[in-house]
Design a protein around this motif. Structure first.
Motif, PDB file in Angstrom:
ATOM      1  N   VAL A 293      29.752  23.333   5.459  1.00  0.00           N
ATOM      2  CA  VAL A 293      28.777  22.243   5.650  1.00  0.00           C
ATOM      3  C   VAL A 293      29.502  21.018   5.915  1.00  0.00           C
ATOM      4  O   VAL A 293      29.203  20.006   6.647  1.00  0.00           O
ATOM      5  N   SER A 294      30.501  20.812   4.939  1.00  0.00           N
ATOM      6  CA  SER A 294      31.291  19.381   4.828  1.00  0.00           C
ATOM      7  C   SER A 294      32.056  19.388   6.148  1.00  0.00           C
ATOM      8  O   SER A 294      31.986  18.402   6.758  1.00  0.00           O
ATOM      9  N   THR A 295      32.899  20.562   6.729  1.00  0.00           N
ATOM     10  CA  THR A 295      33.696  20.581   7.610  1.00  0.00           C
ATOM     11  C   THR A 295      32.802  20.111   9.043  1.00  0.00           C
ATOM     12  O   THR A 295      33.238  19.450   9.812  1.00  0.00           O
ATOM     13  N   VAL A 296      31.635  20.828   9.126  1.00  0.00           N
ATOM     14  CA  VAL A 296      30.854  20.607  10.321  1.00  0.00           C
ATOM     15  C   VAL A 296      30.353  19.192  10.285  1.00  0.00           C
ATOM     16  O   VAL A 296      30.291  18.543  11.359  1.00  0.00           O
ATOM     17  N   GLY A 297      30.003  18.522   9.226  1.00  0.00           N
ATOM     18  CA  GLY A 297      29.612  17.229   8.976  1.00  0.00           C
ATOM     19  C   GLY A 297      30.475  16.212   9.160  1.00  0.00           C
ATOM     20  O   GLY A 297      30.229  15.323   9.982  1.00  0.00           O
ATOM     21  N   ALA A 298      31.857  16.465   8.993  1.00  0.00           N
ATOM     22  CA  ALA A 298      33.030  15.505   9.351  1.00  0.00           C
ATOM     23  C   ALA A 298      33.270  15.660  10.979  1.00  0.00           C
ATOM     24  O   ALA A 298      33.788  14.800  11.513  1.00  0.00           O
ATOM     25  N   LEU A 299      33.259  16.913  11.395  1.00  0.00           N
ATOM     26  CA  LEU A 299      33.863  17.349  12.689  1.00  0.00           C
ATOM     27  C   LEU A 299      33.096  16.392  13.730  1.00  0.00           C
ATOM     28  O   LEU A 299      34.005  16.008  14.920  1.00  0.00           O
ATOM     29  N   SER A 300      31.998  16.032  13.862  1.00  0.00           N
ATOM     30  CA  SER A 300      31.308  15.395  14.993  1.00  0.00           C
ATOM     31  C   SER A 300      32.051  13.883  14.960  1.00  0.00           C
ATOM     32  O   SER A 300      32.302  13.527  16.124  1.00  0.00           O
ATOM     33  N   PHE A 301      32.235  13.228  13.828  1.00  0.00           N
ATOM     34  CA  PHE A 301      32.747  11.819  13.935  1.00  0.00           C
ATOM     35  C   PHE A 301      34.196  11.932  14.410  1.00  0.00           C
ATOM     36  O   PHE A 301      34.663  11.094  14.851  1.00  0.00           O
ATOM     37  N   LEU A 302      34.859  13.031  13.817  1.00  0.00           N
ATOM     38  CA  LEU A 302      36.436  13.353  14.160  1.00  0.00           C
ATOM     39  C   LEU A 302      36.280  13.554  15.894  1.00  0.00           C
ATOM     40  O   LEU A 302      37.463  13.285  16.247  1.00  0.00           O
ATOM     41  N   ILE A 303      35.491  14.087  16.335  1.00  0.00           N
ATOM     42  CA  ILE A 303      35.552  14.452  17.813  1.00  0.00           C
ATOM     43  C   ILE A 303      35.172  13.151  18.554  1.00  0.00           C
ATOM     44  O   ILE A 303      36.094  12.987  19.557  1.00  0.00           O
ATOM     45  N   LEU A 304      34.313  12.474  18.103  1.00  0.00           N
ATOM     46  CA  LEU A 304      33.771  11.264  18.745  1.00  0.00           C
ATOM     47  C   LEU A 304      34.933   9.922  18.760  1.00  0.00           C
ATOM     48  O   LEU A 304      35.306   9.499  20.042  1.00  0.00           O
ATOM     49  N   ASN A 305      35.467   9.838  17.666  1.00  0.00           N
ATOM     50  CA  ASN A 305      36.520   8.594  17.362  1.00  0.00           C
ATOM     51  C   ASN A 305      37.708   8.337  18.284  1.00  0.00           C
ATOM     52  O   ASN A 305      37.839   7.415  19.201  1.00  0.00           O
ATOM     53  N   PRO A 306      38.456   9.565  18.624  1.00  0.00           N
ATOM     54  CA  PRO A 306      39.617   9.195  19.767  1.00  0.00           C
ATOM     55  C   PRO A 306      39.110   9.371  20.923  1.00  0.00           C
ATOM     56  O   PRO A 306      39.853   8.373  21.786  1.00  0.00           O
ATOM     57  N   SER A 307      37.887   9.820  21.184  1.00  0.00           N
ATOM     58  CA  SER A 307      37.770   9.822  22.814  1.00  0.00           C
ATOM     59  C   SER A 307      37.098   8.215  22.767  1.00  0.00           C
ATOM     60  O   SER A 307      37.274   7.808  23.922  1.00  0.00           O
ATOM     61  N   VAL A 308      36.326   7.625  21.971  1.00  0.00           N
ATOM     62  CA  VAL A 308      35.927   6.212  22.102  1.00  0.00           C
ATOM     63  C   VAL A 308      37.096   5.300  22.063  1.00  0.00           C
ATOM     64  O   VAL A 308      37.206   4.362  23.029  1.00  0.00           O
ATOM     65  N   MET A 309      37.847   5.486  21.260  1.00  0.00           N
ATOM     66  CA  MET A 309      39.148   4.685  21.110  1.00  0.00           C
ATOM     67  C   MET A 309      39.934   4.839  22.407  1.00  0.00           C
ATOM     68  O   MET A 309      40.358   3.631  23.444  1.00  0.00           O
ATOM     69  N   PHE A 310      39.947   6.009  23.119  1.00  0.00           N
ATOM     70  CA  PHE A 310      40.748   6.068  24.500  1.00  0.00           C
ATOM     71  C   PHE A 310      39.929   5.454  25.503  1.00  0.00           C
ATOM     72  O   PHE A 310      40.530   5.029  26.562  1.00  0.00           O
TER      73      PHE A 310
END
Length: 466
Positions: A293-310
């Motif tokens: 549950v924890s990793t799935v919860g964090a994964l969305s933000f981790l996926i989004l962040n570098p793409s937004v930055m790039f």
């Protein structure tokens, strides 16, 4: 990424995102492999890396709260090319980091459903990881609010509950008179010798604190960022540091972990607790559910962040097909291209004999690539402190000399980590070491090539228009 005031993220929400993004309970058993001296290493890692980077991010986020985070700050300090390359490295670093995170999910899932034999089948774990990754990726395309919702679910169930269980049973074991698996004395708590291995271990613990810079990418979605960012970073840093240190103590009291057991160490801890207290349930299975549950919860933000930055740094350079946004104003095509690259690396990792070997290789590659953008970040902080005196800084390190000292400590730590990662271990083979060197060089050349092609195309378009 506009949002109404009532949907803005406050101190609690930003703190939850920060903890769920940075905190990795799997780092506790890794730290425990060196014995009680891990406590000192955690403190050093916090002071050498986490606190300097946290102060830098807090100051830059509140002074320049525009969307884009690190890429926007680097662009302001050094221009578009530096910003593009910083974001590029951050983006490609996740190609190796996500697979390691996803393989970890499969280990957690195996224990959650009490089917540990799944871990022995590398191709099955790869397929499960791919399915989870694509589901979360598609949900992430719905925007930052979806990431926040997933984190809000993941942190209480996947972080707070495991922390309470590990701390509670760990310290209950101490107080109930059970024999300690580790000798805690002044002698054992100090490093026996300062070798290359111990310094590299410190560098790895610094990586456990990485991620606070990600918060800068959602600055426009934060309510009153000038006050919210410092508070959230301070609260999350205290909580994360305390969990790492106290968790390591509790863990070492219950079990003596070996370096080759780190992938399943938390579950070995849970099995030992189940035996000690004669629990009517399997603690390892409960922890497995929480970690999924924890990793799935964090994964969305981790996926989004570098793409937004790039996206923010490359929207005038990259081909239009890559910078296309969807109805939620998300860089959908960049996120999907990222997913395709991660999927390819995940499939290649299926050829590695064991899950543990695949995890170790991917984490080492990710560590090197992830620390390169920190050079840009710290450099931008120093440059803006020296040149931008007009902008009001709602939060800042007041004294210039102290600010430069903070930046210098962080810079030396980052450079040291990159250098140490490139030093091969005695038993490292050429096939294992080559990707560490060839990978960053290849991606650096590729990033520069993309930038040159993009700027050339942009100049030709402007020339035709005129």
């Amino acid at each position: 990424m506009k949002s109404t005031e009532k949907k803005k993220i406050g101190v609690l929400g930003l703190t939850i995102l920060s903890i769920n993004t940075i905190l990795g309970l799997k780092n506790i058993p890794f730290a425990a492999t060196v014995g009680p001296s891990a406590i000192l290493f955690w403190i050093l890692a916090a002071f050498l890396f986490f606190i300097p980077i946290g102060l830098i991010v807090a100051e830059l986020s509140t002074t320049y709260p525009e969307q884009g985070g690190v890429s926007a700050w680097v662009n302001r300090a050094f221009g578009q090319k530096a910003s593009f390359l910083c974001s590029w490295f951050y983006w490609v670093a996740n190609f190796t980091y996500y697979p390691s995170l996803l393989l970890g999910i499969t280990v957690n899932m195996a224990y959650a459903i009490n089917q540990q034999q799944i871990i022995q089948n590398t191709w099955l774990t790869t397929m499960i990881a791919l399915a989870i990754f694509w589901v979360i990726t598609l949900l992430t395309l719905r925007g930052t609010q979806m990431s926040g919702k997933l984190a809000a679910i993941g942190t209480p169930l996947g972080v707070i509950v495991p922390v309470i269980l590990i701390f509670g049973f760990g310290f209950a074991s101490i107080l109930s008179g059970h024999h300690s698996a580790t000798e805690f004395t002044a002698r054992t708590m100090m490093p026996n010798n300062l070798s290359l291995d111990t310094v590299m271990f410190l560098s790895t613990l610094m990586f456990a604190f990485a991620g606070v810079e990600m918060l800068g990418t959602i600055a426009e979605d934060v309510k009153n960022p000038q006050k919210t960012f410092p508070k959230a970073i301070l609260i999350s840093s205290v909580i994360i540091g305390a969990i790492y240190i106290l968790g390591t103590i509790a863990f070492q009291f219950v079990i003596d972990i070996k370096p080759d057991q780190t992938a399943t160490a938390l579950y070995l801890f849970a099995d030992q607790i189940t035996k000690q207290f004669h629990l009517p349930f399997q603690l390892s299975q409960l922890l497995g559910i929480c970690f999924v549950v924890s990793t799935v919860g964090a994964l969305s933000f981790l996926i989004l962040n570098p793409s937004v930055m790039f996206y923010e740094s490359g929207k005038t350079v990259l081909p239009r097909v890559l910078t296309k946004t969807n109805q939620a104003n998300m860089p959908a095509n960049l996120i999907l291209w990222q997913a395709a690259g991660v999927s390819m690396i995940l499939l290649l990792s299926g050829f590695v004999p064991t899950v543990s070997e695949a995890l170790n290789m991917l984490i080492l590659m990710a560590t090197l690539a992830f620390f390169i953008p920190y050079i840009f970040l710290i450099g931008a902080y120093i440059k803006l402190r020296r040149t931008d005196h007009a902008t009001v800084r709602p939060f800042q390190v007041k004294n210039n000399k102290l600010a430069y000292l903070v930046a210098g400590v962080g810079f030396i730590s980052v450079i040291g980590t990159i250098g140490l990662t490139l030093i091969p271990a005695p038993d490292t083979t050429v096939s294992q070491y080559a990707p560490l060197v060839v990978g960053p060089v290849f991606f650096a050349v590729l990033g520069v090539s993309f930038y040159r092609m993009g700027t050339k195309e942009e100049k030709e378009t402007l020339k035709k228009a005129s």
